[in-house]
Design an enzyme around this catalytic site. Structure first.
Site, short mmCIF file in Angstrom:
data_model
loop_
_atom_site.label_atom_id
_atom_site.label_comp_id
_atom_site.label_asym_id
_atom_site.label_seq_id
_atom_site.Cartn_x
_atom_site.Cartn_y
_atom_site.Cartn_z
CG ASP A 29 -2.05 0.97 1.13
OD1 ASP A 29 -2.34 1.45 0.01
OD2 ASP A 29 -2.65 1.29 2.17
N GLY A 32 -0.02 5.33 -4.51
CA GLY A 32 -0.66 6.59 -4.89
C GLY A 32 -0.12 7.77 -4.10
NE ARG A 33 -1.45 6.63 1.39
CZ ARG A 33 -1.65 5.82 2.41
NH1 ARG A 33 -1.46 6.27 3.64
NH2 ARG A 33 -2.04 4.58 2.23
CD1 TRP A 34 7.32 6.72 -2.78
CD2 TRP A 34 6.85 7.03 -4.94
NE1 TRP A 34 8.51 6.80 -3.45
CE2 TRP A 34 8.26 7.00 -4.78
CE3 TRP A 34 6.32 7.22 -6.22
CZ2 TRP A 34 9.14 7.14 -5.86
CZ3 TRP A 34 7.20 7.37 -7.29
CH2 TRP A 34 8.58 7.32 -7.11
CG HIS A 46 0.18 1.75 -9.47
ND1 HIS A 46 -0.16 1.31 -8.21
CD2 HIS A 46 -0.87 2.50 -9.92
CE1 HIS A 46 -1.37 1.77 -7.90
NE2 HIS A 46 -1.81 2.49 -8.91
CD GLU A 76 -12.62 -5.05 -2.39
OE1 GLU A 76 -13.53 -5.75 -1.88
OE2 GLU A 76 -11.50 -5.51 -2.66
CD1 TRP A 78 -11.75 -6.30 -10.28
CD2 TRP A 78 -11.07 -5.43 -12.22
NE1 TRP A 78 -10.98 -7.25 -10.92
CE2 TRP A 78 -10.56 -6.75 -12.11
CE3 TRP A 78 -10.77 -4.68 -13.36
CZ2 TRP A 78 -9.77 -7.32 -13.10
CZ3 TRP A 78 -9.97 -5.26 -14.35
CH2 TRP A 78 -9.49 -6.56 -14.21
NE ARG A 80 -7.09 1.55 -6.43
CZ ARG A 80 -5.87 1.47 -5.91
NH1 ARG A 80 -4.81 1.57 -6.68
NH2 ARG A 80 -5.72 1.28 -4.61
CG LEU A 140 10.21 -17.11 -2.26
CD1 LEU A 140 9.77 -17.34 -0.80
CD2 LEU A 140 10.75 -15.68 -2.42
CG LEU A 204 -7.18 -7.92 8.15
CD1 LEU A 204 -7.92 -9.17 8.59
CD2 LEU A 204 -5.67 -8.18 8.12
CB SER A 205 -7.62 -4.00 2.43
OG SER A 205 -7.38 -2.76 3.04
#
Length: 251
Positions: A29, A32-34, A46, A76, A78, A80, A140, A204-205
Site C-alpha cells: 500500500d 498513490g501517496r508516493w 505503481h 475493489e 476494479w 478505480r 521460494l 485487512l482490506s
C-alpha cells in the site's frame, strides 16, 4: 498488532539469527501517496512499486522464507479509474517480460490466484507464461493475489459445498474448518505466519480473511515504493519477538 512506525530496518544476519516465518503475506500500500507527494501520476507510483516487489522477493529468498504472498490487485481495485486499471494491467505484462527469466533463474516459483476471468486476455496470457516459466523453482514460492477478494473466495467455497450437499456428495455434518480450508484458493500452501502492511494503514482490506486468523500483523509507515529488503528484515526481527499462543495459555 505491531507498528514499526519509523520504518525500522535490520540486516540479513539479524533477521535470520532465529526463527524465520514460513509464510509472509504483504499488503502493498502507498503507491498513490508516493506519487502524489512527488506531483507524479498515480501510475508512476505503481511503476516505482515494482522495485519494492523485486526487493521483497529477493529479501525473502535470502532470509529463508518459503512462501511469500503479495496482494497485487483486489476486487475493489476494479472500481478505480479505467486509466489506472489499464496502467496496472500493462505493468503486470511488463513485469512478466522484465522479471520472468530472472525469477526462474533464481529458483523462484510464481503462482497467481484470484478471478482471472475479469482480467484482459493479454494479462491472462502473461500470467500463464509467468507460472509456466517459473514452475521448476524450489527456493521460494511467490503467490500473487490478482483480482482477488477474500469475501468472494469464502462465498464461493460456501456455494460449492452447498451444491455438493444438495447433490448428496457431502453431508452438512462433514463440513468443518479443515474441509472448508481444503477448498480455498490457497489450499496448497500453509497459512501466513506474518502479515506486513505498508503505508501505516491498519486494516485487512478484504485480504486472506480466513487464512490470516492467527497471523502476526506488522504495520509500517513506509510507503510501498520505498520498502526495501532491509524493511522486510526488520519485520522478521519483530516477528521473532512475538509470543505466539494461538489462543492457548502459556504454561
Amino acid at each position: 498488532m505491531s507498528g514499526e512506525r519509523n520504518g525500522a530496518t535490520a540486516s540479513l544476519e539479524a533477521a535470520t539469527e532465529g526463527e524465520v516465518p514460513t509464510h509472509v503475506a504483504v499488503i502493498m500500500d502507498g503507491n498513490g501517496r508516493w506519487a502524489r507527494r512527488r506531483a507524479l501520476p498515480r501510475s508512476e507510483g505503481h511503476r516505482a512499486g515494482m522495485t519494492a516487489v523485486r526487493e521483497t522477493i529477493e529479501g525473502a529468498a535470502e532470509a529463508g522464507v518459503s512462501h511469500l504472498t503479495l496482494y497485487a490487485f483486489s476486487h475493489e481495485n476494479w472500481s478505480r479509474p479505467p486509466t489506472e486499471v489499464e496502467a496496472l494491467m500493462a505493468l503486470l505484462e511488463e513485469y512478466v517480460r522484465s522479471q520472468g527469466e530472472a525469477l526462474a533463474r533464481h529458483g523462484i516459483r510464481v503462482t497467481v490466484f484470484g478471478d482471472r476471468m475479469r482480467l484482459p486476455e493479454p494479462a491472462r496470457v502473461a500470467i500463464t507464461e509467468l507460472e509456466t516459466s517459473t514452475a521448476g523453482g524450489a527456493k521460494l514460492d511467490v503467490h500473487l493475489a490478482i483480482s482477488y477478494g477474500a469475501r468472494a473466495e469464502i462465498a464461493g467455497v460456501a456455494r460449492d459445498l452447498a451444491r455438493r450437499c444438495v447433490r448428496g456428495e457431502l453431508s452438512p455434518e462433514e463440513i468443518d474448518a479443515e474441509r472448508f480450508a481444503a477448498e480455498l484458493l490457497t489450499r496448497d500452501w500453509p497459512d501466513p505466519d506474518l502479515l506486513i502492511r505498508t503505508s501505516g494503514e491498519q486494516r485487512l482490506s478484504n485480504f486472506l480473511l480466513w487464512q490470516l486468523a492467527y497471523a502476526e500483523i506488522f504495520v509500517t509507515d513506509v510507503l510501498w515504493p520505498d520498502f526495501t529488503r532491509k524493511h522486510l528484515f526488520g519485520a522478521l526481527v519483530d516477528y521473532r519477538r512475538r509470543e505466539r499462543r494461538f489462543g492457548l495459555v502459556k504454561t
